[in-house]
Design a protein around this motif. Structure first.
Motif, short mmCIF file in Angstrom:
data_model
loop_
_atom_site.label_atom_id
_atom_site.label_comp_id
_atom_site.label_asym_id
_atom_site.label_seq_id
_atom_site.Cartn_x
_atom_site.Cartn_y
_atom_site.Cartn_z
N UNK A 80 0.84 -1.21 0.00
CA UNK A 80 0.00 0.00 0.00
C UNK A 80 0.87 1.25 0.00
N UNK A 81 1.85 1.26 0.89
CA UNK A 81 2.73 2.44 0.98
C UNK A 81 3.54 2.61 -0.31
N UNK A 82 4.01 1.49 -0.84
CA UNK A 82 4.86 1.53 -2.04
C UNK A 82 4.11 2.15 -3.22
N UNK A 83 2.92 1.61 -3.53
CA UNK A 83 2.17 2.11 -4.70
C UNK A 83 1.56 3.47 -4.43
N UNK A 84 1.22 3.73 -3.17
CA UNK A 84 0.69 5.05 -2.80
C UNK A 84 1.70 6.14 -3.16
N UNK A 85 2.94 5.89 -2.82
CA UNK A 85 3.97 6.90 -3.05
C UNK A 85 4.27 7.08 -4.55
N UNK A 86 4.36 5.96 -5.28
CA UNK A 86 4.63 6.07 -6.72
C UNK A 86 3.50 6.83 -7.42
N UNK A 87 2.26 6.50 -7.06
CA UNK A 87 1.10 7.15 -7.71
C UNK A 87 1.02 8.62 -7.32
N UNK A 88 1.34 8.91 -6.08
CA UNK A 88 1.21 10.27 -5.57
C UNK A 88 2.25 11.21 -6.17
N UNK A 89 3.48 10.72 -6.32
CA UNK A 89 4.59 11.61 -6.71
C UNK A 89 4.76 11.80 -8.21
#
Length: 635
Positions: A24-33
């Motif tokens: 969750x954290x991994x894809x959250x950050x890639x999508x967000x940035x």
């Protein structure tokens, strides 16, 4: 630290661990940035493996074309987005900037809306590899229509089956298309296909070949006059993360084709991320994938992946053999291509020809070379690595599928050490496992099994259009709780994966499970052999015996065939063991292949078994005429 770009092997292992432990954290950050959103998500993902239900970036609002085009305009408006290299090398190439791409896609979007296409409508696109194919596809995505691109080499019956399955409202085609020294009459194929379709309201026709065509009153329109009147700006529709983006059909080996449905946000995030890493793309590089946009490779790695990264991507209308076998290398030199992505079939075909075709071009611009579509055999790997990559370009042997949306297992250039015939390691977020016949996960290394994926990833297909039960049965039933790829794989002593072929390409001979890929690799090492395919056929004693179809190089055609058969079997015996020797070896001039280069083994199996009753629809093959020739020469 950016999560988006993997820098070295230590960084890869760190990222991979993070992606598995905290997806969750991994894809959250890639999508967000890395993307522009109208509205962020409430939850990164939600899934139920048993029901095969998957949602990513829940309740986020986005438009993929805003990310492919609009957001680049300030910084890269005058940068080339697409280089169009026509079939005829004497026709000038086009350099289409991001600004021009925006205006063209805006005009197409306005035309589609004026013709009554709305969000959720299906639009079938049957066009050659020309810029209008990119414009029309992106325009569908911009207005929220679901595009279904059909490769413009498919027959009328294959086209009508796809139109009927998704109940398309519109077809976009052209008067014709160029392919090598041939002109293909696409409009008449569409006309024939529509005799069996009743959902099509409009046919928009692009003028490519200036051919005379029949235009049906009230249905068929030339697109250019409509574009001339259209505005060159357009506000992109606000799409939900899980709104359908496209349907892409894969030929089911039996029954009707499967319409794989891909949705918006997860596909966007994953194709962009994998493109950046697998091709080590850097600003101002020129990237060329030789596939057709009618395949998933073209969707993900000619259009969406490159444009999401603000890249320059080449659209090539031609074929590798026209006007001669140096065409690929001439195009690389002409456009100073940095990343080159093609299929093993093309490599093997070009490797059969004189080395002079390659050696007259320095190819010094190349930084990364890649392979897609099927496992690449060792001989082709070395030829490609040595003569095209000059032993200095990492060769990324990528494994993925229409269903996966993006590359799943691949070396990362200058990060993962490459090994011939091995797709190597999974990309971050991908959790492959090998399963045995009792549905148990096989632990450890130096093992083989059925390749499955035990955790969802953003770009996976969400269903088969109109038939979710078939989706469950095909991909989630064989190994409950896991996605079954249909492929077998080997995991070596360091954890590298090698795809051994479709699981149905494992033949049990006298109780031994024999994968066809290693046997074919052994045969292909014979200096007289260009390519081979192995199938099983019933045998009274062994249960199954092996039947080989072998294409010879020119040097082998004059040789004594009985001697060649003995030499081939000796090679197999030496490399794999006497158990893998072939009972029958038939020399052929070609193999039946799909347009993406996959060998249609079910046809070869039927011929080996002496069953000529029903080969199914062979009109979609690259070379349907070869079937008759192989049948006539059966041993």
């Amino acid at each position: 630290m950016s999560y988006y770009k993997i820098k070295d092997l230590e960084n890869y292992f760190k990222m991979y661990k993070k992606s598995v432990r905290e997806p969750r954290k991994f894809w959250d950050r890639i999508a967000d940035e890395n993307f522009t959103w109208y509205q962020k998500w409430d939850k990164v993902f939600d899934f139920d493996m048993e029901k095969a239900e998957f949602k990513w970036f829940l309740n986020a609002k986005v438009n993929i074309t805003k990310n492919c085009i609009d957001r680049h305009l300030n910084k890269r408006g005058y940068k080339t987005a697409i280089i169009f290299e026509p079939n005829n090398p004497n026709e000038e190439a086009q350099h289409i900037t991001y600004e021009e791409l925006y205006k063209n896609v805006a005009k197409w979007s306005n035309v589609l809306e004026e013709q009554g296409v709305k969000k959720g409508d299906r639009v079938c696109i049957y066009l050659p590899m020309i810029p209008e194919l990119a414009y029309a596809t992106l325009a569908c995505a911009r207005i929220g229509a679901i595009h279904s691109v059909v490769f413009a080499g498919f027959s009328a019956s294959a086209l009508s089956a796809r139109i009927n399955d998704c109940e398309a409202k519109m077809v976009i085609t052209s008067d014709g298309g160029y392919r090598g020294n041939k002109t293909i009459d696409l409009k008449s194929i569409v006309d024939e296909s529509l005799e069996k379709c009743n959902t099509i309201e409009t046919v928009l026709t692009v003028n490519r070949t200036n051919s005379s065509v029949t235009m049906k009153e009230g249905r068929d329109l030339w697109v250019q006059p409509l574009l001339d009147k259209a505005q060159d700006n357009h506000v992109a529709a606000i799409m939900d993360a899980e709104d359908p983006l496209f349907i892409l059909y894969t030929s089911g080996s039996t029954g009707k084709p499967k319409g794989m449905l891909h949705t918006t946000a997860g596909y966007m995030v994953y194709t962009a991320y994998t493109f950046k890493n697998v091709f080590n793309y850097e600003e101002n590089d020129v990237y060329w994938c030789t596939a057709d946009i009618g395949w998933i490779t073209g969707h993900s790695y000619i259009l969406y992946g490159p444009l999401l990264n603000g890249a320059t991507t080449v659209i090539f209308e031609g074929v590798p053999s026209y006007p001669d076998f140096s065409r690929f290398w001439e195009v690389i030199e002409k456009h100073k291509v940095n990343q080159f992505y093609t299929a093993p079939t093309a490599i093997r075909a070009l490797a059969k020809e004189s080395l002079d075709y390659v050696q007259k071009f320095p190819l010094s611009s190349l930084k990364v070379i890649g392979s897609v579509g099927e496992p690449i055999n060792e001989e082709a790997w070395h030829w490609y690595n040595d003569h095209v990559g000059g032993k200095r370009c990492p060769l990324v042997d990528t494994w993925w599928q229409t269903e996966t949306g993006g590359i799943m297992i691949s070396p990362i250039p200058f990060v993962t050490p490459t090994k011939p015939t091995y797709a190597s390691l999974p990309l971050p977020g991908i959790q492959p496992v090998l399963m045995d016949e009792l549905r148990n996960e096989i632990e450890g290394n130096q093992v083989t099994g059925a390749l499955c994926v035990k955790f969802p990833w953003p770009s996976m297909a969400r269903t088969i259009w109109g038939d979710h039960q078939r989706y469950i049965d095909t991909y989630f039933k064989a190994f409950p709780g896991k996605y079954f790829t249909g492929d077998g794989a080997l995991r070596d002593e360091v954890g590298y994966y090698r795809i051994t072929g479709r699981v149905d390409d494992v033949i049990i001979v006298s109780g031994h499970n024999l994968g066809t890929a290693p046997i074919e690799d052994a045969i292909n090492e014979h200096p007289a052999v260009a390519e081979s395919a192995i199938v099983g056929f019933p045998h009274d004693i062994k249960g199954n015996a092996l039947y080989g179809y072998v294409i010879l190089k020119e040097t082998g055609e004059s040789r004594n065939q009985d001697n060649l058969r003995k030499e081939i079997n000796q090679l197999i015996s030496d490399q794999i063991g006497p158990i893998a020797k072939l009972d029958k070896i038939q020399f052929v001039s070609g193999l039946p292949k799909t347009r993406s280069g996959k060998i249609m083994r079910r046809i070869l199996r039927k011929i080996a078994e002496g069953d000529f009753s029903n080969f199914g629809d062979i009109s979609t093959l690259l070379n349907p005429e070869i079937v008759e020739e192989i049948k006539d020469g059966k041993l």
